[in-house]
Motif scaffolding. Structure first.
Motif, short mmCIF file in Angstrom:
data_model
loop_
_atom_site.label_atom_id
_atom_site.label_comp_id
_atom_site.label_asym_id
_atom_site.label_seq_id
_atom_site.Cartn_x
_atom_site.Cartn_y
_atom_site.Cartn_z
N MET A 1 66.74 -9.49 13.53
CA MET A 1 67.16 -10.61 14.36
C MET A 1 66.65 -10.39 15.78
SD MET A 1 70.99 -12.07 14.87
CE MET A 1 71.63 -11.00 16.09
N GLU A 2 66.00 -11.39 16.32
CA GLU A 2 65.41 -11.29 17.65
C GLU A 2 66.48 -11.52 18.71
OE1 GLU A 2 62.13 -13.66 20.23
OE2 GLU A 2 61.67 -13.27 18.13
N ALA A 3 66.43 -10.72 19.76
CA ALA A 3 67.41 -10.81 20.83
C ALA A 3 67.20 -12.09 21.64
CB ALA A 3 67.31 -9.60 21.74
N LEU A 4 68.29 -12.69 22.07
CA LEU A 4 68.24 -13.89 22.89
C LEU A 4 67.65 -13.58 24.27
CD1 LEU A 4 69.09 -16.84 22.59
CD2 LEU A 4 71.30 -16.24 23.55
N VAL A 5 68.01 -12.41 24.79
CA VAL A 5 67.50 -11.93 26.07
C VAL A 5 66.98 -10.52 25.85
CG1 VAL A 5 68.09 -11.39 28.46
CG2 VAL A 5 69.23 -13.28 27.32
N PRO A 6 65.74 -10.22 26.26
CA PRO A 6 65.21 -8.87 26.07
C PRO A 6 66.08 -7.82 26.76
CG PRO A 6 63.47 -10.38 26.72
CD PRO A 6 64.76 -11.13 26.85
N GLU A 8 65.32 -5.12 28.23
CA GLU A 8 64.81 -4.65 29.52
C GLU A 8 65.31 -5.51 30.67
OE1 GLU A 8 62.33 -5.69 27.05
OE2 GLU A 8 62.75 -3.78 26.11
N ILE A 9 65.42 -6.81 30.42
CA ILE A 9 65.89 -7.72 31.47
C ILE A 9 67.35 -7.43 31.79
CG2 ILE A 9 66.44 -10.15 31.96
CD1 ILE A 9 63.82 -10.88 30.57
N ILE A 10 68.15 -7.23 30.76
CA ILE A 10 69.57 -6.92 30.98
C ILE A 10 69.70 -5.58 31.69
CG2 ILE A 10 71.77 -6.42 29.85
CD1 ILE A 10 70.91 -8.40 27.64
N ASP A 11 68.95 -4.59 31.26
CA ASP A 11 69.02 -3.25 31.86
C ASP A 11 68.73 -3.30 33.36
OD1 ASP A 11 69.58 -2.29 29.35
OD2 ASP A 11 67.60 -1.41 29.02
N ARG A 114 75.71 -4.05 24.44
CA ARG A 114 74.79 -3.04 23.90
C ARG A 114 74.03 -2.33 25.03
NH1 ARG A 114 72.93 -6.82 18.89
NH2 ARG A 114 74.59 -6.19 17.48
N ALA A 115 73.68 -3.07 26.07
CA ALA A 115 72.97 -2.47 27.21
C ALA A 115 73.87 -1.45 27.92
CB ALA A 115 72.51 -3.55 28.19
N PHE A 116 75.15 -1.79 28.10
CA PHE A 116 76.08 -0.85 28.72
C PHE A 116 76.23 0.41 27.86
CE2 PHE A 116 77.77 -4.37 31.41
CZ PHE A 116 77.77 -3.70 32.62
N VAL A 117 76.28 0.24 26.55
CA VAL A 117 76.39 1.39 25.65
C VAL A 117 75.15 2.27 25.75
CG1 VAL A 117 76.46 2.07 23.21
CG2 VAL A 117 78.00 0.30 24.05
N ARG A 118 73.96 1.66 25.78
CA ARG A 118 72.70 2.42 25.92
C ARG A 118 72.72 3.23 27.22
NH1 ARG A 118 70.31 -2.24 24.33
NH2 ARG A 118 69.72 -2.78 26.44
#
Length: 178
Positions: A1-6, A8-11, A114-118
Motif C-alpha cells: 500500500m502506497e503512503a499518502l504522504v512520503p 521523508e516529508i513527515i520526518d 509511524r514517523a514518531f515511532v521510527r
C-alpha cells in the motif's frame, strides 16, 4: 500500500522544541489538507482534549527562531500569521485524529504516528550504541581513546547549516592608460 504522504516529508516536519518532539499546526494542516485556521478552530472547540503536554503555543522567541531556521512566515503584519503557532506533541497529534473527522486525516495520522515511532527507535538505537561504546572504552586502555572520541564525534547529530551573512564583492583590476 502506497503512503499518502512520503515518510521523508513527515520526518522533516518533526522538531525538537522544549525537549519534546513536536509538529507545528501549519505543517499538520498542510498534511491533512485543511487550512491552519480551520485546524486550530477544531482544536479550540475541543480544547479539553489538548492539555499542555499534548499541545502548547510557541513563544515569540521560539517562533522567531523557527522563522529563521525553516522559513516560517512572521507573526503579525501583512502576509504573516496573526497568532503564534501551536506545537503538537505525539499525543496531541494522535488526539487530532479524533477531532478531525475525515478519511485523509485518519490515514495521514497513521503515517505520522509511524514517523514518531521510527524517530523513537532511532534515538533508542543511538543510546544503545553509546552505552556499548562506553563499555568498550572502559574495557580497553587509553591508546584507543582517540578512536572512541572520533566515533563519538561521528554519532553527534549534524549541526544546522549556517548561512553566511553579508555579500560578496568581486574586485576588478583597474588599469589606467599607458
Amino acid at each position: 500500500m502506497e503512503a499518502l504522504v512520503p515518510a521523508e516529508i513527515i520526518d522533516r516536519k518533526i522538531y525538537w522544541i522544549r525537549g519534546h518532539k513536536v509538529m507545528l499546526d501549519r505543517d499538520l494542516a498542510d498534511l491533512y489538507g485543511v487550512k491552519t485556521y480551520n485546524l486550530n478552530k477544531a482544536v479550540k472547540r475541543n480544547i479539553d482534549r489538548f492539555p499542555q503536554d499534548f499541545m502548547f503555543q510557541l513563544t515569540k522567541e521560539e517562533a522567531g527562531s523557527l522563522r529563521f531556521q525553516i522559513g516560517m512566515s512572521k507573526v503579525g503584519g501583512r502576509g504573516g500569521r496573526r497568532y503564534l503557532p501551536y506545537a503538537f506533541t505525539e499525543q496531541g497529534v494522535a488526539m487530532l485524529s479524533s477531532v478531525l473527522n475525515s478519511e485523509r486525516a485518519v490515514k495521514v495520522n497513521i503515517e505520522i504516528m509511524r514517523a514518531f515511532v521510527r524517530l523513537r527507535q532511532m534515538l533508542a538505537s543511538n543510546a544503545d550504541l553509546a552505552r556499548k561504546l562506553d563499555a568498550l572504552e572502559k574495557k580497553y586502555d587509553a591508546q584507543f581513546r582517540v578512536v572512541f572520541d572520533a566515533i563519538r564525534e561521528l554519532m553527534k547529530p549534524p549541526a544546522p547549516p549556517r548561512r553566511k551573512i553579508g555579500f560578496r564583492v568581486k574586485e576588478r583590476r583597474v588599469t589606467y592608460g599607458r
